[in-house]
Design an enzyme around this catalytic site. Sequence first.
Site: not given
Ligand code: CP
Length: 308
Positions: A55-56, A83, A105, A133
């Site tokens: 999603r993100t 590497k 991320r 998040h």
């Molecule tokens: N909600 C969320 O962070 O989903 P993803 O891990 O798929 O990005």
Amino acid sequence: MHEHVLSMHDLTADDVTRILDTAESFRKVGTRVIKKVPALRGRTVVNFFLENSTRTRISFELAAKRLSADVINFSASGSSVSKGESLKDTALTLQAMGADAIVIRHSSSGSPLQLTRWVDAHILNAGDGTHEHPTQGLLDLYTMREKLGRLEGLRVAIVGDVLHSRVARSLSFGLVKMGADVTLVGPPTLIPPDAPVWGVHVSYDIDAVLPKLDVCYLLRVQTERQRLEFFPSVREYARFFGLTRRRVELMPQDALIMHPGPMNRGVEIDSDVADLPSAVIEDQVTNGIAIRMALLYLLLGATKEDPG
Ligand code: CP
């Protein structure tokens, strides 16, 4: 607006309102046949994902493309990170290529903050370890405000593995900031010991909490982050804390069911409950694009003109 988006903790209530209001304009752009505006033409956004995401990652990519930015998607596999190249050298390389914003991320809490010390680009936290998040928290606030018309006074339960959840932290901080009444629900082993400092209530009894809710927000049981046995079995967790049809009957009729995804159907949420009209999980995903467009726009391209 701040220079970076690192945590919900950093944002004021006014910042949150400005972001949600800006996202409102971009939500309308997403309903057009041509879902694109020229606001970030010539700017470069790097999606730097060193942990899995559906999603993100996709919604940041779509958000940047809908703003006409140049987008680079970057992950560990297939890059020199595999590497052994360090986070710092990778970030400096991205900066040398002209990145205006880096969306990161990472499995280590604090990596986005560390990046701000090495590069000049705007940094957006797309989830760092068990810390925060913030863009998920913002899209959840947007969805609650869109569906229920307000945030102040909303009664929200966040249910499940709060201890390992960066989503729970960002959402709790955001809701408390906006005047909502938050209860964390789960087994005592999965509620952080410092939860009372967050300004939230704690309950270990989901059946007692459900009748008083406007929103029941379920968290994924994060077995990949659990290094100890936090509950006897997944079946027992589902029996005590899973949202079943019987439990949905305890909720007020107009209450929302939310989940950040990915879901474990049959664990924290029964499969048929996830498909109820009151489960607004896909709306959360759609709203995530508007929130990320708003953040990129406010950081990289804001002018006095209305974006729509
Ligand atoms: N909600 C969320 O962070 O989903 P993803 O891990 O798929 O990005």
